[in-house]
Design an enzyme around this catalytic site. Structure first.
Site, PDB file in Angstrom:
ATOM      1  N   GLU A  86       0.799  -1.231   0.000  1.00 31.57           N
ATOM      2  CA  GLU A  86       0.000   0.000   0.000  1.00 31.57           C
ATOM      3  C   GLU A  86       0.835   1.287   0.000  1.00 31.57           C
ATOM      4  O   GLU A  86       0.680   2.137   0.889  1.00 31.57           O
ATOM      5  CB  GLU A  86      -0.975  -0.023   1.179  1.00 31.57           C
ATOM      6  CG  GLU A  86      -1.889  -1.231   1.126  1.00 31.57           C
ATOM      7  CD  GLU A  86      -2.821  -1.386   2.328  1.00 31.57           C
ATOM      8  OE1 GLU A  86      -2.798  -0.521   3.215  1.00 31.57           O
ATOM      9  OE2 GLU A  86      -3.570  -2.387   2.355  1.00 31.57           O
ATOM     10  N   ASN A 102       2.016  -4.612  -3.368  1.00 33.71           N
ATOM     11  CA  ASN A 102       0.623  -5.002  -3.171  1.00 33.71           C
ATOM     12  C   ASN A 102      -0.189  -3.759  -2.794  1.00 33.71           C
ATOM     13  O   ASN A 102       0.244  -2.964  -1.969  1.00 33.71           O
ATOM     14  CB  ASN A 102       0.608  -6.023  -2.004  1.00 33.71           C
ATOM     15  CG  ASN A 102      -0.702  -6.723  -1.798  1.00 33.71           C
ATOM     16  OD1 ASN A 102      -1.287  -7.241  -2.743  1.00 33.71           O
ATOM     17  ND2 ASN A 102      -1.167  -6.766  -0.555  1.00 33.71           N
ATOM     18  N   HIS A 157     -10.406  -5.772  -2.523  1.00 35.26           N
ATOM     19  CA  HIS A 157     -11.447  -5.575  -1.501  1.00 35.26           C
ATOM     20  C   HIS A 157     -12.570  -4.779  -2.160  1.00 35.26           C
ATOM     21  O   HIS A 157     -12.470  -3.560  -2.335  1.00 35.26           O
ATOM     22  CB  HIS A 157     -10.873  -4.823  -0.290  1.00 35.26           C
ATOM     23  CG  HIS A 157      -9.840  -5.615   0.452  1.00 35.26           C
ATOM     24  ND1 HIS A 157     -10.132  -6.792   1.109  1.00 35.26           N
ATOM     25  CD2 HIS A 157      -8.514  -5.415   0.637  1.00 35.26           C
ATOM     26  CE1 HIS A 157      -9.038  -7.276   1.679  1.00 35.26           C
ATOM     27  NE2 HIS A 157      -8.036  -6.458   1.397  1.00 35.26           N
ATOM     28  N   ASP A 181     -12.215 -10.060  -1.399  1.00 34.37           N
ATOM     29  CA  ASP A 181     -13.496 -10.249  -0.714  1.00 34.37           C
ATOM     30  C   ASP A 181     -14.451  -9.191  -1.253  1.00 34.37           C
ATOM     31  O   ASP A 181     -14.026  -8.170  -1.790  1.00 34.37           O
ATOM     32  CB  ASP A 181     -13.393 -10.228   0.819  1.00 34.37           C
ATOM     33  CG  ASP A 181     -12.698  -9.017   1.405  1.00 34.37           C
ATOM     34  OD1 ASP A 181     -12.647  -7.967   0.734  1.00 34.37           O
ATOM     35  OD2 ASP A 181     -12.198  -9.119   2.542  1.00 34.37           O
TER      36      ASP A 181
HETATM   37  O1  G3I Z   1      -4.322  -9.364  18.461  1.00 30.18           O
HETATM   38  C1  G3I Z   1      -5.215  -8.390  19.021  1.00 30.18           C
HETATM   39  C2  G3I Z   1      -5.919  -8.960  20.206  1.00 30.18           C
HETATM   40  O2  G3I Z   1      -4.981  -9.232  21.203  1.00 30.18           O
HETATM   41  C3  G3I Z   1      -6.969  -7.951  20.684  1.00 30.18           C
HETATM   42  O3  G3I Z   1      -7.709  -8.519  21.713  1.00 30.18           O
HETATM   43  C4  G3I Z   1      -7.902  -7.577  19.555  1.00 30.18           C
HETATM   44  C5  G3I Z   1      -8.900  -6.491  19.962  1.00 30.18           C
HETATM   45  O4  G3I Z   1      -9.399  -5.792  18.869  1.00 30.18           O
HETATM   46  O5  G3I Z   1      -7.138  -7.075  18.490  1.00 30.18           O
HETATM   47  C6  G3I Z   1      -6.217  -8.009  17.975  1.00 30.18           C
HETATM   48  O6  G3I Z   1      -5.527  -7.448  16.911  1.00 30.18           O
HETATM   49  C7  G3I Z   1      -6.274  -7.262  15.722  1.00 30.18           C
HETATM   50  C8  G3I Z   1      -5.581  -8.039  14.592  1.00 30.18           C
HETATM   51  O7  G3I Z   1      -6.248  -7.805  13.379  1.00 30.18           O
HETATM   52  C9  G3I Z   1      -5.552  -9.544  14.840  1.00 30.18           C
HETATM   53  O8  G3I Z   1      -6.843 -10.033  14.876  1.00 30.18           O
HETATM   54  C10 G3I Z   1      -6.341  -5.801  15.388  1.00 30.18           C
HETATM   55  O9  G3I Z   1      -7.101  -5.115  16.370  1.00 30.18           O
HETATM   56  C11 G3I Z   1      -6.958  -5.590  14.036  1.00 30.18           C
HETATM   57  O10 G3I Z   1      -6.853  -4.238  13.674  1.00 30.18           O
HETATM   58  C12 G3I Z   1      -6.228  -6.435  13.014  1.00 30.18           C
HETATM   59  O11 G3I Z   1      -6.887  -6.276  11.792  1.00 30.18           O
HETATM   60  C13 G3I Z   1      -6.164  -6.697  10.671  1.00 30.18           C
HETATM   61  C14 G3I Z   1      -5.995  -5.539   9.705  1.00 30.18           C
HETATM   62  O12 G3I Z   1      -5.322  -5.990   8.539  1.00 30.18           O
HETATM   63  C15 G3I Z   1      -5.191  -4.418  10.310  1.00 30.18           C
HETATM   64  O13 G3I Z   1      -4.882  -3.460   9.354  1.00 30.18           O
HETATM   65  C16 G3I Z   1      -6.951  -7.792   9.993  1.00 30.18           C
HETATM   66  O14 G3I Z   1      -7.015  -8.932  10.841  1.00 30.18           O
HETATM   67  C17 G3I Z   1      -6.283  -8.165   8.669  1.00 30.18           C
HETATM   68  O15 G3I Z   1      -7.115  -9.051   7.985  1.00 30.18           O
HETATM   69  C18 G3I Z   1      -6.102  -6.901   7.843  1.00 30.18           C
HETATM   70  O16 G3I Z   1      -5.478  -7.226   6.632  1.00 30.18           O
HETATM   71  C19 G3I Z   1      -5.232  -6.133   5.737  1.00 30.18           C
HETATM   72  C20 G3I Z   1      -4.000  -6.486   4.941  1.00 30.18           C
HETATM   73  O17 G3I Z   1      -2.927  -6.756   5.811  1.00 30.18           O
HETATM   74  C21 G3I Z   1      -3.635  -5.371   3.973  1.00 30.18           C
HETATM   75  N1  G3I Z   1      -4.746  -5.025   3.115  1.00 30.18           N
HETATM   76  C22 G3I Z   1      -5.989  -4.727   3.810  1.00 30.18           C
HETATM   77  C23 G3I Z   1      -6.367  -5.882   4.737  1.00 30.18           C
HETATM   78  C24 G3I Z   1      -7.709  -5.643   5.401  1.00 30.18           C
HETATM   79  O18 G3I Z   1      -7.657  -4.545   6.257  1.00 30.18           O
END
Ligand code: G3I
Length: 412
Positions: free
Chosen positions: A226, A267, A303, A333
């Site tokens: 990004e 990406n 997305h 998705d």
């Molecule tokens: O691990 C913590 C956990 O300890 C806590 O309890 C919980 C509370 O919200 O958060 C957990 O972390 C989260 C993490 O995912 C793991 O589940 C974060 O808050 C959350 O923000 C994070 O989101 C991820 C997101 O990227 C962050 O930008 C998504 O899972 C992940 O699917 C998403 O993937 C991104 C790609 O890397 C790049 N392109 C966009 C895509 C979708 O946003």
């Protein structure tokens, strides 16, 4: 006289190297490194991977054996002690299933993202592990900077190793995600106030260590994630603000040195149709290729919103492949407003078919990865209030009409 001259030339060639030392945070070793291998006083040459050693202040240098986590213990359910090679999956997909069909039409894989917290869900993993459905997996979070180097020089790979070993156990390809991204970036990087030389070294250390750890195990790496804003301008994150556009080639070169066989990708999202951001990415590919910077692929995240696909999907893929890179939909998705209706699910089926058809029709499109396969674990509802149902399997792990849309797209 001739002997004297040769000796002098030899001596002259050796002196600068013997006398020069790498400064603090400078590189001091690694396969392919031809620079100084000794460090300035007060710093210690510390090996991060076979491909990268760096001069670390003595006070901060961790003891060598624990600098990088030792190889993971073998998973209880399988014997492998290392992560897999990039060779084709050992399990051969047969019959029906998204990956089986994708392989049958000459694609490299059909894959999905997954995450560590999901791996204890047995009904979920029964689908995830099925090579007929998924020939490739991507860790949704566990290879990101905040997960792998939360403090400077302190690498943790427990979760990333778990996903890498799962791919090996299943005979699935692995996509590495990601080396350099403005998000999920620890504040020691984003707020460190580093100058250009130091941030360069930090990027090199991070990319070479993370990519090097999975050398031979990863099909492709999202080395830079990004880099652009939606209007096609550069995202003004710490990397761009400190290094300008050069951070991209710094990261790509470090990744190439660390794993010469991994395909190196940039990406991004909103580059799937014809937009200012697409043009910016096309121009970046041209520029990097002209400079001889290693770059093998462009990941189009994908997305999307039901009923709002951008046009010209196939044309865009072809524009990229014409520049000498492969392409893949890396995070597909297609979300909708909730609650879902029969009509929105039917439109979603069509939209999945349209996107996958574009990849099917372009030989340089190697595969499609969905950003987790089930609504149970989709990132969408947490980010877009009132939206969801973006995946081809529902909350209960049942296939939705979208699944058939993918099949139709692969069979187009
Ligand atoms: O691990 C913590 C956990 O300890 C806590 O309890 C919980 C509370 O919200 O958060 C957990 O972390 C989260 C993490 O995912 C793991 O589940 C974060 O808050 C959350 O923000 C994070 O989101 C991820 C997101 O990227 C962050 O930008 C998504 O899972 C992940 O699917 C998403 O993937 C991104 C790609 O890397 C790049 N392109 C966009 C895509 C979708 O946003």
């Amino acid at each position: 006289m001739l002997r004297l001259t040769s000796s002098f030339v030899l001596l002259a060639a050796l002196i600068p190297r013997a006398l020069s030392q790498s400064p603090v945070w400078g590189q001091c070793g690694g396969i392919g490194w031809t620079g100084p291998t000794t460090c300035a006083s007060g710093t210690v040459c510390t090996e991060y991977s076979a491909y990268y050693s760096q001069c670390i202040p003595s006070s901060q240098a961790p003891p060598p054996p624990t600098t990088v986590a030792p190889p993971p213990p073998p998973p209880t359910s399988a014997p492998p002690t290392s992560v897999p090679s990039t060779s084709a999956p050992s399990s051969t997909p047969t019959g029906t299933g998204l990956n089986a069909i994708a392989k049958s039409i000459g694609k490299t894989y059909f894959g999905t993202a997954t995450d560590n917290s999901e791996l204890s869900d047995a009904p979920y993993t029964a689908i995830l592990d099925n090579i007929n459905e998924f020939g490739q997996i991507t860790p949704a979070n566990s290879m990101k900077w905040d997960a792998t180097e939360p403090s400077r020089g302190q690498f943790t790979f427990t979760n990333a190793d778990a996903i890498a070993n799962l791919a090996k156990k299943n005979g699935q390809l692995l996509r590495g995600h990601n080396c350099v991204w403005y998000s999920q970036l620890p504040s020691w990087v984003s707020n460190g106030g580093f100058n250009a030389a130091t941030l360069t070294s930090i990027i090199q250390t991070h990319c070479s260590t993370v990519v090097g750890r999975y050398k031979g195990s990863v099909y492709s790496w999202d080395v830079v994630n990004e880099p652009f804003n939606d209007d096609g301008t550069w995202r003004t994150d710490v990397f761009y603000n400190t290094l300008g556009t050069s951070y991209v080639s710094i990261a790509l070169q470090a990744a190439r040195a660390a794993d010469p066989n991994a395909k190196l990708y940039i990406n991004d999202y909103n580059i799937e149709g014809q937009s200012a951001k697409t043009t910016a990415m096309l121009n970046l590919v041209k520029s990097l290729k002209q400079q001889g910077v290693p770059l093998d692929g462009i990941g189009l995240q994908g997305h999307f919103i039901v009923g709002e696909l951008p046009g010209n999907l196939q044309q865009t893929l072809e524009q990229f492949t014409a520049l000498g890179v492969e392409v893949a939909y890396t995070e597909l998705d297609i979300r909708m407003s909730l609650p879902a209706t029969q009509a929105s699910l039917a439109q979603q089926q069509k939209d999945y078919q349209t996107v996958v058809t574009a990849c099917t029709n372009v030989p340089g499109c190697v595969g499609v990865t969905i950003w987790d396969f089930t609504d149970k674990y989709s990132w969408v509802p947490n980010t877009f209030s009132g939206q969801g149902e973006a995946c081809p399997w529902d909350q209960n792990l049942q296939k939705k009409p979208a699944y058939q849309g993918i099949v139709s797209g692969l069979e187009a």
